[in-house]
Design an enzyme around this catalytic site. Structure first.
Site, PDB file in Angstrom:
ATOM      1  N   TYR A 261      42.885  14.028 -25.214  1.00 34.82           N
ATOM      2  CA  TYR A 261      42.220  14.936 -26.582  1.00 34.82           C
ATOM      3  C   TYR A 261      40.814  15.190 -26.187  1.00 34.82           C
ATOM      4  O   TYR A 261      40.050  16.069 -27.085  1.00 34.82           O
ATOM      5  CB  TYR A 261      42.371  14.232 -27.943  1.00 34.82           C
ATOM      6  CG  TYR A 261      44.091  14.178 -28.180  1.00 34.82           C
ATOM      7  CD1 TYR A 261      44.464  15.186 -28.810  1.00 34.82           C
ATOM      8  CD2 TYR A 261      44.829  13.236 -27.726  1.00 34.82           C
ATOM      9  CE1 TYR A 261      45.887  15.249 -29.324  1.00 34.82           C
ATOM     10  CE2 TYR A 261      46.303  12.991 -28.159  1.00 34.82           C
ATOM     11  CZ  TYR A 261      46.488  14.210 -28.760  1.00 34.82           C
ATOM     12  OH  TYR A 261      48.129  14.060 -28.838  1.00 34.82           O
ATOM     13  N   HIS A 419      61.557  28.412 -34.085  1.00 33.93           N
ATOM     14  CA  HIS A 419      60.848  27.248 -33.467  1.00 33.93           C
ATOM     15  C   HIS A 419      60.811  27.290 -32.098  1.00 33.93           C
ATOM     16  O   HIS A 419      60.010  27.367 -31.326  1.00 33.93           O
ATOM     17  CB  HIS A 419      61.203  25.829 -33.960  1.00 33.93           C
ATOM     18  CG  HIS A 419      60.337  24.905 -33.487  1.00 33.93           C
ATOM     19  ND1 HIS A 419      59.368  24.324 -34.328  1.00 33.93           N
ATOM     20  CD2 HIS A 419      60.551  24.075 -32.387  1.00 33.93           C
ATOM     21  CE1 HIS A 419      58.868  23.147 -33.675  1.00 33.93           C
ATOM     22  NE2 HIS A 419      59.544  23.056 -32.383  1.00 33.93           N
ATOM     23  N   GLU A 420      61.997  27.183 -31.523  1.00 34.15           N
ATOM     24  CA  GLU A 420      62.424  27.147 -30.015  1.00 34.15           C
ATOM     25  C   GLU A 420      61.747  28.461 -29.365  1.00 34.15           C
ATOM     26  O   GLU A 420      61.261  28.297 -28.336  1.00 34.15           O
ATOM     27  CB  GLU A 420      63.719  26.766 -29.661  1.00 34.15           C
ATOM     28  CG  GLU A 420      64.139  25.128 -30.313  1.00 34.15           C
ATOM     29  CD  GLU A 420      63.389  24.165 -29.932  1.00 34.15           C
ATOM     30  OE1 GLU A 420      62.868  24.337 -28.759  1.00 34.15           O
ATOM     31  OE2 GLU A 420      63.238  23.307 -30.620  1.00 34.15           O
ATOM     32  N   HIS A 423      58.153  28.160 -28.644  1.00 34.49           N
ATOM     33  CA  HIS A 423      57.860  27.313 -27.297  1.00 34.49           C
ATOM     34  C   HIS A 423      57.930  28.562 -26.271  1.00 34.49           C
ATOM     35  O   HIS A 423      57.000  28.741 -25.356  1.00 34.49           O
ATOM     36  CB  HIS A 423      58.728  26.362 -27.118  1.00 34.49           C
ATOM     37  CG  HIS A 423      58.488  25.293 -28.307  1.00 34.49           C
ATOM     38  ND1 HIS A 423      57.260  24.584 -28.193  1.00 34.49           N
ATOM     39  CD2 HIS A 423      59.281  24.420 -28.942  1.00 34.49           C
ATOM     40  CE1 HIS A 423      57.266  23.743 -29.005  1.00 34.49           C
ATOM     41  NE2 HIS A 423      58.342  23.513 -29.317  1.00 34.49           N
ATOM     42  N   GLU A 447      53.778  22.128 -30.453  1.00 31.74           N
ATOM     43  CA  GLU A 447      54.378  21.792 -31.769  1.00 31.74           C
ATOM     44  C   GLU A 447      53.575  22.584 -32.702  1.00 31.74           C
ATOM     45  O   GLU A 447      54.403  23.217 -33.626  1.00 31.74           O
ATOM     46  CB  GLU A 447      54.668  20.258 -32.221  1.00 31.74           C
ATOM     47  CG  GLU A 447      55.417  19.685 -31.267  1.00 31.74           C
ATOM     48  CD  GLU A 447      57.099  20.411 -31.286  1.00 31.74           C
ATOM     49  OE1 GLU A 447      57.502  20.707 -30.308  1.00 31.74           O
ATOM     50  OE2 GLU A 447      57.515  20.262 -32.472  1.00 31.74           O
ATOM     51  N   HIS A 548      60.320   7.384 -29.290  1.00 30.82           N
ATOM     52  CA  HIS A 548      59.026   7.628 -28.679  1.00 30.82           C
ATOM     53  C   HIS A 548      58.320   6.561 -28.175  1.00 30.82           C
ATOM     54  O   HIS A 548      57.590   6.397 -27.240  1.00 30.82           O
ATOM     55  CB  HIS A 548      58.293   8.551 -29.672  1.00 30.82           C
ATOM     56  CG  HIS A 548      58.866  10.008 -29.943  1.00 30.82           C
ATOM     57  ND1 HIS A 548      60.055   9.965 -30.706  1.00 30.82           N
ATOM     58  CD2 HIS A 548      58.684  11.383 -29.730  1.00 30.82           C
ATOM     59  CE1 HIS A 548      60.447  11.221 -31.047  1.00 30.82           C
ATOM     60  NE2 HIS A 548      59.523  12.128 -30.299  1.00 30.82           N
TER      61      HIS A 548
HETATM   62  O1  X8Z Z   1      60.641  14.473 -31.231  1.00 27.26           O
HETATM   63  C1  X8Z Z   1      60.744  15.275 -31.906  1.00 27.26           C
HETATM   64  C2  X8Z Z   1      61.556  16.606 -31.271  1.00 27.26           C
HETATM   65  C3  X8Z Z   1      61.218  16.808 -29.828  1.00 27.26           C
HETATM   66  S1  X8Z Z   1      59.522  17.386 -29.646  1.00 27.26           S
HETATM   67  C4  X8Z Z   1      62.774  16.415 -31.333  1.00 27.26           C
HETATM   68  N1  X8Z Z   1      60.205  15.382 -33.191  1.00 27.26           N
HETATM   69  C5  X8Z Z   1      59.716  14.110 -33.694  1.00 27.26           C
HETATM   70  C6  X8Z Z   1      60.470  13.133 -33.894  1.00 27.26           C
HETATM   71  O2  X8Z Z   1      61.775  13.138 -33.815  1.00 27.26           O
HETATM   72  O3  X8Z Z   1      60.062  12.148 -34.396  1.00 27.26           O
HETATM   73  C7  X8Z Z   1      60.143  16.451 -33.941  1.00 27.26           C
HETATM   74  C8  X8Z Z   1      59.525  15.939 -35.332  1.00 27.26           C
HETATM   75  C9  X8Z Z   1      58.861  14.748 -34.856  1.00 27.26           C
HETATM   76 ZN    ZN Z   2      59.304  22.019 -30.818  1.00 27.02          ZN
END
Ligand code: X8Z
Ligand code: ZN
Length: 686
Positions: A261, A419-420, A423, A447, A548
């Site tokens: 960042y 949205h896609e 990108h 995003e 994540h």
């Molecule tokens: O991980 C994602 C997308 C891919 S960028 C499916 N998102 C986050 C999540 O699922 O926690 C989109 C919203 C936030």
């Molecule tokens: Zn996205």
């Protein structure tokens, strides 16, 4: 070994500015550096093409063969990463005259874990792959009586309970109604019985079931199937990630993640933004809690307390839009959903994509190339297994761009299509940049831009303009409040979650892996105001229920993207000449908005986020600011304040019982608090 020691010495000094974050190697020959970067660009683009293609083949046709091919390509790419890192580290970037070369070199070095020994480098990648596989293969049995599971009370639906409220029914194995009382795996008649995955079965239950015991069951079972298997692996991953970060000149792996960042006071900046949106969140929280008390009763939801995490329509309580039916401000006015209009007008997935493309070309932006239409997977293909999560792909060769989406004709998918496609537009706009700059200005930008565009698609004026919303019989104020509530359940409710995930991760990297689960819930309670619905211990590893975390993907970008999307949207609306409420702005057909979008996207990562924000705001600021988000929701906030006027507290009080759910020792401090006060009082008295 000697090379390792040299590298360690080479990276032991750091500077405040990201450009010259490291004390690099000794080579200051600009011509050589330029030559190296030229070769790197060609090879990295080729490597990226091969890896991306192998990943595409796997996710659009899941077979063991395709999985192996993909892992082979990923292994080759890791080798290339390590080799390039060594070459880049030989330069003293801070003394190169060309700022773009400096920036590219620091991008090669910054996020990599290549400073690890070959064995450890392979180990950390293998650990991440294993954790993802454990996560992706987690399956649970359907809700019902489960004698060996002490968490699940022996309950059943009352016979008159409406079928629609019973959650998703995953398997229609027989013609009989939903089977609650079948034994599990042991029954040969139901070989696949315990086959419910997070997506779609478990998520659908959390979204649609309103039976507390069923929600509790799926909430707990998914965590039981992931956390304990992941915990030890995650602890080793933390150790290795930290080692790599320290070798590269960072304090720890969190410090390394934050370096993307380019903000020396990044933690303070993010916290400041959070504090500015917290009052709006608390208003929403307080109103939603009251509705949950009405639905589930005061024994389940304390009227002044935190909310149990399984009642908010989502596995992580991060997006509350599925409980709109419980909290709708004006139930007699509609909740905007144009799905039926789309069906009536004969929409197809292809038409939805053409419409999204036209949204961008109407602003003077680029059409997608013919390869897009040839290569994309726009609907679920029959007879083969695919991963259906929507995503946009850049194959790194300036030709091939694709979308993977199992599109159905619904409004939700229409939004997702726009949205896609945003990108893809971003990829097209920065295509001429070198490979290292073909990315957002910082991790939040992609995003944010994609969501900023969809803010213009999902609103009443736009849906009216494209002929998808005609209903004019309802009170516009009521329709607006319903609309803003549905947006707030998605965006405002999300903010404290998106903020706390990396607060937790950074604290683990910084302070170590003790009491990871307790820390997780302390932060969930502090920022989100949610508690676990059942007691947790350190044998659980609830952060592992979030993909994540275990897949090594930073998360603060989603927090910042949610803030930044409103800031970008606001600027686009201003240049398009919009006046009036921000939530009613539509940038469709505005060439000025298109020009500004292009200015934001074209530089890719060649410029810093602060440079992009400064030029986007015509010099007003160079920082991400929540002012636009707060203004967007202002009409709803005013309405919420009125609804909450009789509440004892805006937000939540936590007590001994809340804390005892995840930290018995800390909870006892709460218990002894009144007696300590009494003691002090008595001492003062006598
Ligand atoms: O991980 C994602 C997308 C891919 S960028 C499916 N998102 C986050 C999540 O699922 O926690 C989109 C919203 C936030
Ligand atoms: Zn996205």
């Amino acid at each position: 070994m000697a090379a390792g020691v040299l590298l360690l010495l080479a990276f032991c000094t750091r500077y405040a500015l990201c450009d010259d974050y490291f004390k690099m190697g000794v080579n200051t020959n600009s011509a050589e550096a330029t030559q190296f970067l030229r070769e790197y660009d060609r090879e990295a683009s080729g490597m990226c093409y091969r890896v991306t293609m192998s990943q595409w083949k796997f996710v659009t046709n899941i077979t063991e063969y395709n999985r192996r091919r993909m892992l082979e390509e990923l292994a080759l790419s890791s080798k290339f990463e390590k080799l390039s890192w060594r070459k880049a580290a030989a330069y003293d970037a801070s003394r190169l005259s060309d700022p773009q070369s400096r920036r590219q070199l620091s991008k090669i070095i910054q996020a990599s874990r290549s400073s690890l020994s070959d064995e450890k480098f392979t180990e950390i990648h293998q650990l991440i792959t294993e954790m993802k596989e454990i996560y992706n293969s987690a399956k649970i049995c359907p809700f019902g009586q489960k004698p060996y599971d002490p968490h699940v009370p022996r309950v059943s639906y009352p016979t008159d309970f409406p079928e629609t409220n019973r959650g998703y029914q995953p398997y229609q194995l027989t013609n009989q109604p939903y089977q609650h009382y079948q034994p599990y795996q042991e029954n040969p008649e139901y070989p696949n019985y315990c086959d419910m995955q997070l997506d779609p079965e478990i998520s659908r239950i959390l979204a649609h079931s309103r039976i507390e015991s069923e929600l509790l069951y799926v909430w707990t079972s998914f965590r039981d199937k992931t956390g304990p298997k992941l915990k030890n692996r995650y602890m080793r991953y933390v150790q290795l990630a930290n080692e790599a970060a320290v070798n590269t000149g960072y304090r720890d792996a969190g410090d390394q993640m934050r370096s993307a960042y380019e903000d020396p006071s990044f933690r303070a900046s993010v916290e400041e933004i959070f504090n500015q949106v917290a009052p709006l969140y608390k208003q929403l929280f307080t109103y939603v809690r009251r509705k949950l008390v009405l639905r589930y009763g005061e024994t389940s939801v304390r009227p002044d307390g935190p909310i149990p995490a399984h009642l908010l329509g989502n596995m992580w309580a991060q997006n509350w839009k599925s409980i709109m039916d419980l909290v709708m401000p004006f139930p007699q006015a509609p909740n905007i959903d144009v799905t039926s209009d789309m069906l009536r007008q004969g929409f197809t997935p292809l038409r939805m994509f053409q419409m999204a493309e036209e949204f961008y070309t109407s602003m003077g932006l680029k059409p997608v190339p013919p390869e897009f239409w040839r290569g994309s997977m726009l609907v679920r293909p029959p007879q083969r297994s695919v991963q259906c999560t929507a995503s946009a792909w850049d194959f790194c060769n300036r030709i091939d761009y694709r979308i993977k989406q199992c599109t159905e004709v619904t409004m939700q998918d229409l939004i997702s299509t726009h949205h896609e496609m945003a990108h893809i537009q971003y990829y097209l706009q920065y295509a001429e940049q070198p490979q290292l700059f073909r990315d957002g200005a910082n991790p939040a930008f992609h995003e944010a831009v994609a969501n900023a565009a969809t803010l213009s698609v999902y609103n009443l004026p736009h849906l009216q303009r494209v002929g998808l919303y005609q209903n004019k019989t309802h009170d516009p104020y009521e329709v607006s409040m319903n609309f803003l509530m549905s947006m707030a359940l998605e965006k405002v409710a999300y903010l404290p979650f998106a903020f706390m995930v990396d607060q937790w991760r950074w604290s683990v990297f910084e302070d170590g892996v003790q009491n990871m689960n307790t820390k997780w819930w302390q932060m969930k309670l502090r920022y989100q105001g949610v508690t676990p619905p059942i007691a947790r211990t350190e044998a659980d590893f609830d952060p592992g229920s979030k993909y994540h975390i275990i897949s090594d993907q930073e998360y603060i970008k989603y927090f910042l993207a949610t803030i930044l999307e409103f800031q970008i949207f606001d600027q686009l609306c201003t240049v398009s000449g919009h006046s009036g409420h921000l939530h009613e702005c539509d940038i469709y057909r505005s060439r000025d908005a298109g020009r500004l979008l292009s200015e934001i996207m074209q530089p890719g990562a060649s410029k810093s986020a602060s440079d992009i924000i400064r030029s986007m705001t015509r010099g007003k600021t160079n920082r991400i600011s929540p002012e636009s988000l707060v203004r967007y929701f202002r009409p709803l906030e005013l309405w919420l304040r009125v609804q909450n006027r009789d509440e004892q507290i805006i937000g939540w009080n936590s007590n001994y019982h809340d804390v005892a759910l995840f930290a018995p020792q800390k909870a006892s401090a709460y218990k002894s608090y009144p007696s300590v006060l009494l003691l002090i009082y008595l001492i003062v008295l006598f």
